[in-house]
Design an enzyme around this catalytic site. Structure first.
Site, PDB file in Angstrom:
ATOM      1  N   ASN A  99       0.877  -1.160   0.000  1.00  0.00           N
ATOM      2  CA  ASN A  99       0.000   0.000   0.000  1.00  0.00           C
ATOM      3  C   ASN A  99       0.917   1.212   0.000  1.00  0.00           C
ATOM      4  O   ASN A  99       1.569   1.492   1.006  1.00  0.00           O
ATOM      5  CB  ASN A  99      -0.901   0.003   1.233  1.00  0.00           C
ATOM      6  CG  ASN A  99      -1.781   1.237   1.310  1.00  0.00           C
ATOM      7  OD1 ASN A  99      -1.600   2.196   0.579  1.00  0.00           O
ATOM      8  ND2 ASN A  99      -2.737   1.204   2.215  1.00  0.00           N
TER       9      ASN A  99
ATOM     10  N   ARG B 282       0.516   4.185   0.414  1.00  0.00           N
ATOM     11  CA  ARG B 282       0.189   5.213   1.411  1.00  0.00           C
ATOM     12  C   ARG B 282       0.633   4.819   2.814  1.00  0.00           C
ATOM     13  O   ARG B 282       0.579   5.623   3.730  1.00  0.00           O
ATOM     14  CB  ARG B 282      -1.313   5.487   1.393  1.00  0.00           C
ATOM     15  CG  ARG B 282      -1.764   6.060   0.052  1.00  0.00           C
ATOM     16  CD  ARG B 282      -3.214   6.395   0.043  1.00  0.00           C
ATOM     17  NE  ARG B 282      -3.457   7.429   1.045  1.00  0.00           N
ATOM     18  CZ  ARG B 282      -4.651   7.810   1.443  1.00  0.00           C
ATOM     19  NH1 ARG B 282      -5.721   7.253   0.912  1.00  0.00           N
ATOM     20  NH2 ARG B 282      -4.795   8.747   2.350  1.00  0.00           N
ATOM     21  N   CYS B 283       1.082   3.582   2.982  1.00  0.00           N
ATOM     22  CA  CYS B 283       1.474   3.061   4.297  1.00  0.00           C
ATOM     23  C   CYS B 283       2.981   3.204   4.488  1.00  0.00           C
ATOM     24  O   CYS B 283       3.769   2.711   3.677  1.00  0.00           O
ATOM     25  CB  CYS B 283       1.062   1.597   4.396  1.00  0.00           C
ATOM     26  SG  CYS B 283       1.698   0.737   5.841  1.00  0.00           S
ATOM     27  N   SER B 284       3.388   3.844   5.574  1.00  0.00           N
ATOM     28  CA  SER B 284       4.821   4.058   5.812  1.00  0.00           C
ATOM     29  C   SER B 284       5.568   2.738   6.001  1.00  0.00           C
ATOM     30  O   SER B 284       6.680   2.582   5.509  1.00  0.00           O
ATOM     31  CB  SER B 284       5.047   4.973   7.010  1.00  0.00           C
ATOM     32  OG  SER B 284       4.565   4.384   8.194  1.00  0.00           O
TER      33      SER B 284
ATOM     34  N   ARG C  95       6.099   1.209   2.585  1.00  0.00           N
ATOM     35  CA  ARG C  95       7.174   1.899   1.854  1.00  0.00           C
ATOM     36  C   ARG C  95       8.538   1.540   2.431  1.00  0.00           C
ATOM     37  O   ARG C  95       9.502   1.326   1.686  1.00  0.00           O
ATOM     38  CB  ARG C  95       6.953   3.417   1.894  1.00  0.00           C
ATOM     39  CG  ARG C  95       5.763   3.887   1.086  1.00  0.00           C
ATOM     40  CD  ARG C  95       5.721   5.405   0.948  1.00  0.00           C
ATOM     41  NE  ARG C  95       5.835   6.121   2.204  1.00  0.00           N
ATOM     42  CZ  ARG C  95       4.830   6.508   2.981  1.00  0.00           C
ATOM     43  NH1 ARG C  95       3.582   6.224   2.613  1.00  0.00           N
ATOM     44  NH2 ARG C  95       5.042   7.181   4.092  1.00  0.00           N
TER      45      ARG C  95
END
Length: 109
Positions: free
Chosen positions: A8, A10-12, A15
């Protein structure tokens, strides 16, 4: 060895996990699981590779399922609403790990 990341962007943690794999030169197939949701069979396969119950993959705080929900109910919820899948997940041919913390995935790659 094939390595897939259920990602995802948007997920730290997702990433961070992707960066960790790339920094180590590990070729990874990135799958945005919200745009390409896993099937029930894929979810069951990942759970088998995790060696964990379905509740391991469920983001409880985003779910309205009761704590005593059955495996089948949890799997159905995950398949119907991929936003409920705990992320990130790294999957190989023989194992899977949730990247919380991201370094946990290094056990299988």
């Amino acid at each position: 060895m094939a390595v897939t990341l259920w990602h995802n962007p948007r997920c730290s943690k997702s990433r961070q996990t992707l960066a960790l794999l790339q920094d180590r030169g590990i070729a990874v197939t990135v799958r945005d699981y919200q745009k390409q949701p896993p099937s029930m069979i894929e979810l069951q396969d990942v759970l088998r590779k995790l060696g964990q119950p379905a509740s391991t993959l469920l983001r409880w705080k985003d779910s309205d399922l009761p704590k005593n929900a059955s495996e089948n109910d949890i799997l159905a919820a995950l398949a119907a609403n991929p936003k409920l899948i705990e992320r990130p997940a790294v999957i190989t041919d023989t194992a899977a790990r949730i990247g919380r913390p991201p370094e946990a995935v290094l056990e299988i790659v």
